[in-house]
Design an enzyme around this catalytic site. Structure first.
Site, PDB file in Angstrom:
ATOM      1  N   ARG A 128       0.978  -1.158  -0.218  1.00  0.00           N
ATOM      2  CA  ARG A 128       0.629   0.157   0.231  1.00  0.00           C
ATOM      3  C   ARG A 128       0.437   1.023   0.059  1.00  0.00           C
ATOM      4  NH1 ARG A 128      -3.833   2.496   4.268  1.00  0.00           N
ATOM      5  NH2 ARG A 128      -4.928   4.209   2.770  1.00  0.00           N
ATOM      6  N   ARG A 176      -3.369  10.621   6.685  1.00  0.00           N
ATOM      7  CA  ARG A 176      -1.410  11.073   5.863  1.00  0.00           C
ATOM      8  C   ARG A 176      -1.688  12.286   5.496  1.00  0.00           C
ATOM      9  NH1 ARG A 176      -2.922   6.294   6.362  1.00  0.00           N
ATOM     10  NH2 ARG A 176      -2.037   4.584   7.542  1.00  0.00           N
ATOM     11  N   LYS A 218       9.810   6.804  15.220  1.00  0.00           N
ATOM     12  CA  LYS A 218      10.135   6.427  14.542  1.00  0.00           C
ATOM     13  C   LYS A 218      10.149   6.907  12.127  1.00  0.00           C
ATOM     14  CE  LYS A 218       9.493   2.673  10.804  1.00  0.00           C
ATOM     15  NZ  LYS A 218       9.267   3.185   9.651  1.00  0.00           N
ATOM     16  N   PRO A 235      16.420   3.442  13.657  1.00  0.00           N
ATOM     17  CA  PRO A 235      14.537   3.876  13.614  1.00  0.00           C
ATOM     18  C   PRO A 235      14.300   2.454  14.073  1.00  0.00           C
ATOM     19  CG  PRO A 235      15.549   3.467  11.412  1.00  0.00           C
ATOM     20  CD  PRO A 235      16.678   3.273  12.242  1.00  0.00           C
ATOM     21  N   ASP A 237      10.744  -0.123  14.824  1.00  0.00           N
ATOM     22  CA  ASP A 237       9.518  -0.141  14.364  1.00  0.00           C
ATOM     23  C   ASP A 237       8.693  -1.097  15.456  1.00  0.00           C
ATOM     24  OD1 ASP A 237      10.485  -2.059  13.035  1.00  0.00           O
ATOM     25  OD2 ASP A 237       9.374  -1.956  11.289  1.00  0.00           O
ATOM     26  N   GLN A 265      20.878  -1.564  12.396  1.00  0.00           N
ATOM     27  CA  GLN A 265      19.588  -1.461  12.075  1.00  0.00           C
ATOM     28  C   GLN A 265      18.704  -2.902  10.988  1.00  0.00           C
ATOM     29  OE1 GLN A 265      17.177   0.223  10.584  1.00  0.00           O
ATOM     30  NE2 GLN A 265      14.923  -0.178  11.453  1.00  0.00           N
ATOM     31  N   PHE A 269      16.135  -5.457  10.842  1.00  0.00           N
ATOM     32  CA  PHE A 269      15.738  -5.614  10.151  1.00  0.00           C
ATOM     33  C   PHE A 269      15.081  -6.560   9.273  1.00  0.00           C
ATOM     34  CE2 PHE A 269      12.282  -2.641   6.891  1.00  0.00           C
ATOM     35  CZ  PHE A 269      10.972  -3.056   8.233  1.00  0.00           C
TER      36      PHE A 269
END
Length: 281
Positions: A128, A176, A218, A235, A237, A265, A269
């Site tokens: 999305r 948003r 974030k 970041p 999440d 990171q 991730f």
DNA sequence: AAACAGGCCTAAA
DNA sequence: TTTAGGCCTGTT
């Protein structure tokens, strides 16, 4: 890194740590798409390109000056990621994560595009996010003819600042929309100077970005890492929270990774998202 | 059909 | 300073 330039592409040879799939699909960017032959097509800073693997080399369409002026920087080709990976092997878990993610490079993305894209990313899934970003470019970007097709540039903050959230309705970004317009206006009205932030400290950039509505810790850290290219930004999440709690105790801080914590990171991730973690654990 | 997706904001303790 | 509930929308 070495390269040879041909008539309409550049071939990068003698480079380590450059895997297209990992770099484009580790979640840092939203505008590169792969076709059935493994060729990635995308747009960055208003230029469209194709990029593909040939043996141990990587080829980028375009002329030499495009490569030298844009793509070399965009793909961070002059940084020694294998040395950084080694420096991040502070424990057994990181040894596995860095080995698994070897080939990821942190793209030096346009600052505004990173800000806008990561505002869009909140509480969303990758398909999305990509859909909304593409719609934004299609509706408000400039058309670019490339290889017989029309692509679109990422619209500038000047363009978006002139819109109302209602006018963003076609991109289906939901709540948003007002954040996007607000961020664009902050730039155009001079409250936010992202070029200046890139020259300043991590702390001041974080503080300035978090003043924007719709930008929290974030999103701000993603913008600092991927847009301002401060490689210490980290970041966190939901995936990172999970993996940190599984492998570290409460006293964990990104400081253990030093100046390249942001790259650490990204390996963490990518490893967490892959689902490979549990298997070998 | 209800829950969830790479957060953030606001209101309320 | 920390914590719940709500938020657009699309997908499962």
């Amino acid at each position: 890194m070495r390269y040879n330039t041909y008539e309409n592409y550049t071939k990068i040879t003698a480079i380590s740590d450059f895997n297209l799939k990992k770099t484009f699909e580790c979640g840092q960017c939203f505008r590169w798409n792969v076709d059935e032959n493994g060729v990635y097509t995308g747009v960055a800073f208003g230029k469209a390109a194709k990029i593909w693997t040939e043996g141990t080399s990587i080829c980028i369409s375009g002329r030499e000056d495009d490569f030298l002026s844009y793509w070399r920087d965009y793909f961070d080709l002059d940084r020694d990621y294998s040395a950084i990976r080694e420096s991040l092997c502070v424990d057994n878990y990181m040894r596995k994560a860095t080995t698994f993610g070897a080939g990821i490079r942190i793209l030096r993305q346009n600052k505004w595009e990173a800000l806008c894209s990561f505002i869009i990313s909140q509480c969303n899934n990758i398909p999305r996010i990509k859909g909304i970003v593409e719609a934004l470019c299609r509706e408000f970007g400039e058309p670019i003819e490339f290889d017989g097709k029309i692509y679109y540039s990422f619209p500038g903050s000047d363009t978006i600042a002139k819109l109302t959230p209602e006018q963003l309705a076609p991109i289906r970004s939901g709540f948003r929309a007002s954040y996007i317009v607000g961020a664009a206006k902050a730039i155009e009205e001079g409250y936010l100077d992202m070029d200046a932030l890139a020259e300043g400290s991590y702390e001041s950039a974080l503080k300035a970005l978090k003043k924007l509505k719709g930008v929290g810790d974030k999103v701000a850290n993603c913008v600092i890492l991927f847009g301002l290219n401060m490689l210490n930004a980290f970041p966190v999440d939901v995936w990172m929270k999970r993996t940190i709690s599984e492998h570290y105790d409460k006293s964990f801080t990104p400081d253990v990774f030093g100046e390249y914590a942001g790259i650490a990171q990204q390996y963490m991730f990518y490893y967490a998202r892959s689902g490979q973690e549990e298997i070998g654990a």
